[in-house]
Scaffold this active site. Structure first.
Site, PDB file in Angstrom:
ATOM      1  N   HIS A 250       0.847  -1.192   0.000  1.00  0.00           N
ATOM      2  CA  HIS A 250       0.000   0.000   0.000  1.00  0.00           C
ATOM      3  C   HIS A 250       0.876   1.234   0.000  1.00  0.00           C
ATOM      4  CE1 HIS A 250      -2.959   3.015   1.359  1.00  0.00           C
ATOM      5  NE2 HIS A 250      -3.858   2.197   0.851  1.00  0.00           N
ATOM      6  N   GLU A 309      -7.634  -4.586  -0.544  1.00  0.00           N
ATOM      7  CA  GLU A 309      -8.143  -5.211  -1.758  1.00  0.00           C
ATOM      8  C   GLU A 309      -8.324  -6.720  -1.608  1.00  0.00           C
ATOM      9  OE1 GLU A 309      -5.078  -4.142  -4.400  1.00  0.00           O
ATOM     10  OE2 GLU A 309      -5.565  -2.013  -4.394  1.00  0.00           O
TER      11      GLU A 309
END
Length: 372
Positions: A250, A309
């Site tokens: 991320h 995700e």
């Protein structure tokens, strides 16, 4: 400025009361509330009430917002037209939903805000049904938003466990600092264009595969892996071939994304009610374990942990959303954050107008080049 500055890391573009993303600690706070608290116990209407607090006069409580969103879903549905299914089935779902949102009138009042919060739930369900060749279903104003979204999608009353799972997702993604889509919404709002324009900017940014368009490929990878026993070998080959492992790493978090844990918890609770394919969940956990081990071995200097995700893909799949609709469902949750940020920008901020540094040729250089 050099090329590395292009992503604006370290630049403060807003002071906000809405959310605090602590990437080093893996912590997300939304208006003073830890993510764990709201993800496990709050419904989406409560999160919307929290985010919009102070930005509109006479904002109702969560129960009042539930009623207001019910009416707003009906209003959004009434803007559908008889030939929509033929026209919009040809578009990717996120583009179809964006086109439908563009029909909503602009404004800065609470009625406009509620229509914009309600509409993605209505239009996502409608677009996905059209793609299956069946008629869109009208909303049930009496239901909470998550329950009605599932009912409009599947044509049946969802279980309480399914409703709670979708509520958890919508709450978990409702706001997340100054991400790309939220910044886009704030830029447009700063011009005075209105909330609908700001939301359209947000959803256009969310469409990009580097932002909201990423969860679907997680399922593509799981499909390719096939079984839990094959996870390690498949993932090692993927990393050796230079492939990016979707669902890991991320831009902000240097440790595990707290939203991943919130959604994994929701998936476990749904699994306890028989709402998850057991083999699929086993495969996902094996893939996660193998991927984290491989990334630590092969890329020891990089912080590549599970992100939102990964379990977004598993949870939305379990709830019956096709992977091509995942970005639309993301928008249905994040729209409340876009609106809150847009109102905050208008009330407290100025027209956003950063500077750029010109690195092109000087006029005399350009003229000399033309002469030759």
């Amino acid at each position: 400025m050099n090329d590395e500055d292009g992503g604006l890391e370290g630049v403060v573009a807003a002071h906000t009361v809405l959310s605090d993303v602590d990437g080093a600690a893996g912590r997300l706070v939304i208006r003073g509330h830890e993510l764990d608290e709201i993800a496990q116990h709050w419904r989406y209407e409560e999160a919307v009430a929290l985010l919009l607090q102070g930005f509109f006069d006479k904002l109702p409580d969560a129960a009042g917002l539930r009623a207001g969103l019910g009416r707003a879903r009906r209003e959004a549905f009434e803007r559908l037209q008889p030939n929509d299914d033929a026209m919009l089935r040809k578009l990717p779902p996120i583009e179809a939903v964006r086109a439908l949102l563009a029909r909503l009138p602009d404004g800065d009042d609470l009625s406009t805000a509620l229509r914009l919060v309600a509409a993605p739930a209505v239009y996502t369900a409608a677009v996905m049904r059209w793609r299956l060749g069946v008629q869109a279903l009208a909303p049930d104003e009496a239901l909470p938003q998550a329950a009605d979204m599932l009912r409009m999608l599947h044509g049946r009353t969802p279980t309480e466990a399914q409703v709670v799972a979708l509520d958890t997702y919508l709450v978990t993604v409702c706001d997340h600092g100054l991400n790309a889509s939220t910044f886009a919404a704030r830029v447009v709002a700063s011009t005075g264009a209105g909330l609908a324009s700001a939301v359209l900017a947000g959803i256009s940014a969310l469409k990009g595969p580097l932002h909201g368009g990423a969860p679907g490929p997680v399922l593509d990878a799981l499909d390719a892996i096939g079984t839990a026993a094959n996870a390690r070998a498949w993932l090692e080959e993927a990393v050796a071939g230079g492939q990016r492992l979707m669902g890991f790493g991320h831009r902000i978090y240097r440790v595990r994304d707290p939203r991943a844990d919130a959604l994994k918890g929701a998936l476990r609770r749904l699994d306890a009610e028989g709402g998850v394919n057991a083999a699929r969940f086993e495969l996902a956990e094996a893939a996660e374990k193998a991927a984290l081990a491989i990334l630590r071995e092969k890329k020891p200097g990089r912080a590549l942990e599970t992100n939102v995700e990964f379990y977004t893909a598993l949870l939305l799949e379990a709830l019956g959303f096709g992977r091509e609709s995942f970005t639309c469902v993301f928008a249905a949750g994040r729209v409340s954050g876009w609106i809150a940020h847009a109102r905050e920008q208008v009330k407290k901020g100025r027209l956003i107008r950063p500077q750029s540094v010109y690195v092109g040729p000087a006029p005399e250089e350009a003229e000399a080049a033309l002469a030759h």
